[in-house]
Design a protein around this motif. Structure first.
Motif, PDB file in Angstrom:
ATOM      1  N   LEU A  52       0.815  -1.214   0.000  1.00 53.25           N
ATOM      2  CA  LEU A  52       0.000   0.000   0.000  1.00 53.25           C
ATOM      3  C   LEU A  52       0.850   1.267   0.000  1.00 53.25           C
ATOM      4  CD1 LEU A  52      -2.762  -1.048   2.554  1.00 53.25           C
ATOM      5  CD2 LEU A  52      -3.006  -0.793   0.078  1.00 53.25           C
ATOM      6  N   VAL A  53       1.996   1.250   0.656  1.00 53.53           N
ATOM      7  CA  VAL A  53       2.810   2.447   0.821  1.00 53.53           C
ATOM      8  C   VAL A  53       3.830   2.630  -0.316  1.00 53.53           C
ATOM      9  CG1 VAL A  53       4.527   3.522   2.332  1.00 53.53           C
ATOM     10  CG2 VAL A  53       2.505   2.459   3.311  1.00 53.53           C
ATOM     11  N   ALA A  54       4.327   1.542  -0.886  1.00 50.23           N
ATOM     12  CA  ALA A  54       5.388   1.608  -1.897  1.00 50.23           C
ATOM     13  C   ALA A  54       5.037   2.490  -3.109  1.00 50.23           C
ATOM     14  CB  ALA A  54       5.786   0.213  -2.343  1.00 50.23           C
ATOM     15  N   PRO A  55       3.846   2.381  -3.706  1.00 47.31           N
ATOM     16  CA  PRO A  55       3.545   3.234  -4.863  1.00 47.31           C
ATOM     17  C   PRO A  55       3.582   4.730  -4.523  1.00 47.31           C
ATOM     18  CG  PRO A  55       1.977   1.448  -4.737  1.00 47.31           C
ATOM     19  CD  PRO A  55       2.774   1.401  -3.482  1.00 47.31           C
ATOM     20  N   VAL A  56       3.114   5.075  -3.346  1.00 44.85           N
ATOM     21  CA  VAL A  56       3.128   6.482  -2.938  1.00 44.85           C
ATOM     22  C   VAL A  56       4.566   6.967  -2.785  1.00 44.85           C
ATOM     23  CG1 VAL A  56       2.450   8.097  -1.125  1.00 44.85           C
ATOM     24  CG2 VAL A  56       0.885   6.287  -1.813  1.00 44.85           C
ATOM     25  N   LEU A  57       5.412   6.155  -2.181  1.00 46.74           N
ATOM     26  CA  LEU A  57       6.814   6.535  -2.009  1.00 46.74           C
ATOM     27  C   LEU A  57       7.534   6.643  -3.349  1.00 46.74           C
ATOM     28  CD1 LEU A  57       7.812   4.457   1.140  1.00 46.74           C
ATOM     29  CD2 LEU A  57       7.359   6.899   0.987  1.00 46.74           C
ATOM     30  N   LEU A  58       7.268   5.725  -4.251  1.00 46.51           N
ATOM     31  CA  LEU A  58       7.890   5.784  -5.579  1.00 46.51           C
ATOM     32  C   LEU A  58       7.420   7.010  -6.362  1.00 46.51           C
ATOM     33  CD1 LEU A  58       7.858   2.023  -6.589  1.00 46.51           C
ATOM     34  CD2 LEU A  58       9.814   3.422  -5.902  1.00 46.51           C
ATOM     35  N   LEU A  59       6.158   7.363  -6.239  1.00 50.91           N
ATOM     36  CA  LEU A  59       5.637   8.562  -6.887  1.00 50.91           C
ATOM     37  C   LEU A  59       6.293   9.818  -6.319  1.00 50.91           C
ATOM     38  CD1 LEU A  59       3.563   9.322  -9.043  1.00 50.91           C
ATOM     39  CD2 LEU A  59       1.909   9.624  -7.221  1.00 50.91           C
ATOM     40  N   ILE A  68      10.299  14.230  -7.059  1.00 49.33           N
ATOM     41  CA  ILE A  68      11.527  14.936  -6.670  1.00 49.33           C
ATOM     42  C   ILE A  68      12.511  14.960  -7.835  1.00 49.33           C
ATOM     43  CG2 ILE A  68      13.561  14.781  -5.176  1.00 49.33           C
ATOM     44  CD1 ILE A  68      11.638  13.713  -2.984  1.00 49.33           C
ATOM     45  N   ILE A  69      12.639  13.848  -8.541  1.00 46.88           N
ATOM     46  CA  ILE A  69      13.550  13.779  -9.686  1.00 46.88           C
ATOM     47  C   ILE A  69      13.104  14.741 -10.778  1.00 46.88           C
ATOM     48  CG2 ILE A  69      14.341  12.276 -11.551  1.00 46.88           C
ATOM     49  CD1 ILE A  69      14.293   9.980  -9.471  1.00 46.88           C
ATOM     50  N   GLU A  70      11.813  14.734 -11.121  1.00 49.70           N
ATOM     51  CA  GLU A  70      11.305  15.633 -12.168  1.00 49.70           C
ATOM     52  C   GLU A  70      11.466  17.098 -11.769  1.00 49.70           C
ATOM     53  OE1 GLU A  70      10.570  15.083 -15.183  1.00 49.70           O
ATOM     54  OE2 GLU A  70      10.037  12.979 -15.260  1.00 49.70           O
ATOM     55  N   PHE A  71      11.139  17.424 -10.529  1.00 46.17           N
ATOM     56  CA  PHE A  71      11.259  18.812 -10.078  1.00 46.17           C
ATOM     57  C   PHE A  71      12.701  19.286 -10.173  1.00 46.17           C
ATOM     58  CE2 PHE A  71      12.176  21.945  -6.797  1.00 46.17           C
ATOM     59  CZ  PHE A  71      11.294  22.946  -7.161  1.00 46.17           C
ATOM     60  N   SER A  72      13.646  18.455  -9.746  1.00 50.57           N
ATOM     61  CA  SER A  72      15.047  18.879  -9.790  1.00 50.57           C
ATOM     62  C   SER A  72      15.521  19.055 -11.227  1.00 50.57           C
ATOM     63  CB  SER A  72      15.933  17.890  -9.038  1.00 50.57           C
ATOM     64  OG  SER A  72      15.883  16.619  -9.641  1.00 50.57           O
ATOM     65  N   ASN A  73      15.065  18.216 -12.131  1.00 50.91           N
ATOM     66  CA  ASN A  73      15.433  18.353 -13.544  1.00 50.91           C
ATOM     67  C   ASN A  73      14.878  19.652 -14.131  1.00 50.91           C
ATOM     68  OD1 ASN A  73      16.375  17.484 -16.186  1.00 50.91           O
ATOM     69  ND2 ASN A  73      14.226  17.076 -16.624  1.00 50.91           N
ATOM     70  N   ILE A  74      13.621  19.952 -13.847  1.00 50.27           N
ATOM     71  CA  ILE A  74      13.000  21.170 -14.381  1.00 50.27           C
ATOM     72  C   ILE A  74      13.634  22.413 -13.758  1.00 50.27           C
ATOM     73  CG2 ILE A  74      10.825  22.452 -14.539  1.00 50.27           C
ATOM     74  CD1 ILE A  74       9.479  19.635 -14.528  1.00 50.27           C
ATOM     75  N   ALA A  76      11.792  21.558 -21.629  1.00 49.18           N
ATOM     76  CA  ALA A  76      12.688  20.612 -20.955  1.00 49.18           C
ATOM     77  C   ALA A  76      12.064  19.220 -21.008  1.00 49.18           C
ATOM     78  CB  ALA A  76      12.917  21.036 -19.509  1.00 49.18           C
ATOM     79  N   PRO A  77      12.820  18.226 -21.460  1.00 45.70           N
ATOM     80  CA  PRO A  77      12.261  16.872 -21.501  1.00 45.70           C
ATOM     81  C   PRO A  77      12.126  16.286 -20.103  1.00 45.70           C
ATOM     82  CG  PRO A  77      14.569  16.842 -22.143  1.00 45.70           C
ATOM     83  CD  PRO A  77      14.194  18.280 -21.957  1.00 45.70           C
ATOM     84  N   GLY A  78      11.108  15.471 -19.912  1.00 51.94           N
ATOM     85  CA  GLY A  78      10.933  14.794 -18.635  1.00 51.94           C
ATOM     86  C   GLY A  78      11.886  13.611 -18.522  1.00 51.94           C
ATOM     87  N   ILE A  79      12.204  13.240 -17.302  1.00 52.46           N
ATOM     88  CA  ILE A  79      13.108  12.109 -17.083  1.00 52.46           C
ATOM     89  C   ILE A  79      12.316  10.820 -16.871  1.00 52.46           C
ATOM     90  CG2 ILE A  79      14.789  11.117 -15.482  1.00 52.46           C
ATOM     91  CD1 ILE A  79      15.905  13.858 -15.048  1.00 52.46           C
ATOM     92  N   THR A  80      11.352  10.870 -15.981  1.00 54.67           N
ATOM     93  CA  THR A  80      10.629   9.650 -15.625  1.00 54.67           C
ATOM     94  C   THR A  80       9.428   9.381 -16.520  1.00 54.67           C
ATOM     95  OG1 THR A  80       9.212  10.792 -14.029  1.00 54.67           O
ATOM     96  CG2 THR A  80      11.301   9.913 -13.208  1.00 54.67           C
ATOM     97  N   GLY A  81       8.831  10.410 -17.076  1.00 56.48           N
ATOM     98  CA  GLY A  81       7.639  10.241 -17.897  1.00 56.48           C
ATOM     99  C   GLY A  81       6.362  10.076 -17.085  1.00 56.48           C
ATOM    100  N   VAL A  82       6.462  10.098 -15.770  1.00 56.43           N
ATOM    101  CA  VAL A  82       5.283   9.917 -14.915  1.00 56.43           C
ATOM    102  C   VAL A  82       4.366  11.133 -14.986  1.00 56.43           C
ATOM    103  CG1 VAL A  82       4.524   9.613 -12.523  1.00 56.43           C
ATOM    104  CG2 VAL A  82       6.506   8.357 -13.366  1.00 56.43           C
ATOM    105  N   PHE A  83       4.953  12.329 -15.068  1.00 56.63           N
ATOM    106  CA  PHE A  83       4.172  13.567 -15.020  1.00 56.63           C
ATOM    107  C   PHE A  83       4.066  14.244 -16.378  1.00 56.63           C
ATOM    108  CE2 PHE A  83       6.184  12.942 -10.875  1.00 56.63           C
ATOM    109  CZ  PHE A  83       5.055  12.846 -10.086  1.00 56.63           C
ATOM    110  N   GLY A  84       4.555  13.632 -17.424  1.00 52.08           N
ATOM    111  CA  GLY A  84       4.512  14.209 -18.759  1.00 52.08           C
ATOM    112  C   GLY A  84       5.854  14.057 -19.441  1.00 52.08           C
TER     113      GLY A  84
END
Length: 129
Positions: free
Chosen positions: A22-29, A34-40, A106-114
């Protein structure tokens, strides 16, 4: 009827597995965010620095070609071929301000948010030194 210690241990292991599921998907998201924000954020800082370099070059040399080159050199970690530069005014007159605006996707890294995020950098400088 009392439970044996081994059956309680098995039950507790199952509960831990369910809680983790139950907790793992939230933590991975959260990590992906954090990765996308730092890239942008890095792209935003680089584009703003490139706009400052272009404005500085335009204020000194009054040449959009050299200013565009200075902008591309000023953002080494980005794909500068997709920069969209706008100069306002188009020529630098003494004792006026030149403003350079650069738009970049700026291209996204993970693709989760676009897949791409638009960032804009603005640099301004007084013409003629």
């Amino acid at each position: 009827m009392s439970r044996s210690p081994s059956s309680m241990e098995d039950s507790s292991r199952g509960a831990i597995a369910v809680e983790f599921a139950l907790v793992a998907p939230v933590l991975l998201l959260l990590v992906a965010g954090i990765i996308e924000f730092s890239n942008i954020f890095n792209a935003q800082v680089s584009v703003t620095q490139a706009a400052r370099e272009a404005a500085r070059n335009m204020a000194i040399h009054n040449n959009q070609g050299t200013a565009t080159t200075a902008a591309r050199v000023g953002a080494p970690g980005l794909d500068t071929s997709s920069f969209a530069l706008a100069f306002s005014p188009t020529a630098c007159a003494p004792n006026t301000n030149i403003k350079v605006t650069i738009s970049y996707t700026a291209p996204g890294i993970t693709g989760v948010f676009g897949t791409g995020f638009g960032v804009t950098g603005v640099g301004a400088m007084r013409c003629g030194g």
